[in-house]
Design an enzyme around this catalytic site. Structure first.
Site, short mmCIF file in Angstrom:
data_model
loop_
_atom_site.label_atom_id
_atom_site.label_comp_id
_atom_site.label_asym_id
_atom_site.label_seq_id
_atom_site.Cartn_x
_atom_site.Cartn_y
_atom_site.Cartn_z
N LYS A 58 0.82 -1.33 0.01
CA LYS A 58 0.00 -0.08 0.06
C LYS A 58 0.59 1.34 0.05
CE LYS A 58 -4.40 -1.73 1.64
NZ LYS A 58 -5.19 -2.02 3.32
N LYS B 191 -11.08 -5.66 -4.71
CA LYS B 191 -11.60 -4.38 -5.15
C LYS B 191 -11.20 -3.57 -5.94
CE LYS B 191 -13.65 -4.38 -0.44
NZ LYS B 191 -14.02 -4.44 0.60
N LYS C 170 -4.30 -11.38 -6.83
CA LYS C 170 -4.93 -12.11 -5.78
C LYS C 170 -6.80 -10.79 -6.61
CE LYS C 170 -5.37 -9.17 -1.95
NZ LYS C 170 -5.21 -8.47 -0.92
#
Ligand code: TYM
Length: 323
Positions: A112, A195, A192
């Site tokens: 992140k 969203k 993965k």
């Protein structure tokens, strides 16, 4: 009685990975004699600076989606994290029981920090997560595999606190299903399922209609040898589809291989698409029904219980620390 806690962020649209990795197990646990807390972790979402109107609506939508998914509210409490300020309070206390080096080693922090730019919120995120879990003294935390490292850190923090002040927090265990704990993108099976909207064709969203679901599975990336076999190192795409089918149908990977041993990839992809559509459709229908309803009474009762449980822990911790 076991205490279960888990959380989901109200940013972006809930996807099949969230369901098979987490929510499906929450529904199961909510129907067993546990004390369950399922939390929409909106304070965590602030780390991505979401649009305020969108965040507000997503928080309510996510609460409704948890009800639509079938969480049994007779022995579960659902609520938004920011409505129980004790989470953030405990997070401050626990930050003194967490090493900077531990936070620096968090894989999700490194990922992140690369994409969002580094700020202290992303860095201390795992301490808030530990406080979410420990505020209700949870024993079990049903999550997908991407949360494993955060759970280990939570145990370390709890252990350090206990070593100094006595047995205050149980050491929580992570729980996951035998399959579905790490769904990969249908388009990029090395990454993965997530969203983020740059991979919409690799992600199945909870409100995708059957046509869209079938199209996404039809165009999912696999290898070219046409053998339906679970092999994570060499056949990531088809292994992901086997895992999805296994999770929804409560089968092992071997059982799925056996069922489709005479099928070709095209046929198998359609079978996976069919079962995903069948799984998501009733949830989506129930969600549409709930969208029109006012759930403020349910929210209020759940919130009171969550606040009372969190306050008990804060009183105990304050006493222990001499605050
Ligand atoms: P979040 O909102 O990213 O995801 C919610 C849950 O969905 C699981 N999940 C997946 N499972 C399988 N395959 C995938 N591709 C996939 N993507 C997501 C996640 O593992 C998670 O269980 N940090 C957490 C939220 C959180 C939390 C907590 C969870 C905050 N505090 C305390 C448990 C306990 C997160 O960002 O989840």
């Amino acid at each position: 009685m076991k205490t279960v806690f888990s959380g989901i962020q109200p940013t972006g649209k809930v996807h099949l990975g969230n369901f098979l990795g987490a929510i499906k197990n929450w529904v199961h646990l909510s129907n067993v004699e546990n004390k369950n807390f399922f939390c929409v972790v909106d304070l965590h979402s602030i780390t991505t600076h979401p649009d305020p109107m969108e965040l507000k609506s997503n928080i309510e939508q996510t609460l409704k989606l948890l009800i639509a998914a079938g969480i049994n509210l007779d022995n579960s409490i659902i609520y938004a994290q920011s409505s129980v300020p004790q989470h953030a309070y405990l997070s401050w206390i626990l930050s003194s029981f967490c090493q900077v080096g531990e936070l620096q080693r968090m894989t999700q922090y490194k990922e992140k920090a690369d994409s969002l730019g580094s700020h202290a919120g992303i860095f201390t995120y795992p301490v808030l997560m530990a406080s979410d879990i420990l505020i209700h003294k949870a024993n079990e935390v049903p999550v997908g595999d991407d949360q494993t490292q955060h759970l280990e850190l939570t145990r370390n923090i709890a252990e350090r606190f206990n070593n100094k002040y006595g047995d205050v927090f149980p050491l929580p265990e992570k729980s996951s299903g035998k399959s579905g704990a790490r769904l990969m993108s249908l388009k990029h099976p090395d990454s993965k399922m997530s969203k983020s909207s740059d991979d919409i064709n690799g992600t199945i969203y909870f409100d995708d209609d059957k046509d869209t679901i079938m199209k996404k599975f039809k165009s999912s990336v696999t290898d070219s040898d046409d053998i339906i076999q679970y092999n994570l190192s060499e056949k990531k795409g088809i292994s992901n589809l086997i895992d999805i089918y296994a999770s929804i149908n409560g089968m092992s990977h071997k059982e799925v291989e056996k069922t489709f041993m005479d099928s070709r990839y095209g046929e198998f992809k359609m079978a996976v698409g069919e079962c995903v559509a069948e799984y998501l459709n009733p949830i989506n229908l129930k969600f549409i029904e709930l969208e029109k309803e006012n759930i403020s009474e349910i929210v209020k009762i759940n919130l009171q219980e969550a606040q009372a449980s969190a306050e008990l822990t804060i009183q105990e911790v304050n006493n222990i620390l001499g605050l």
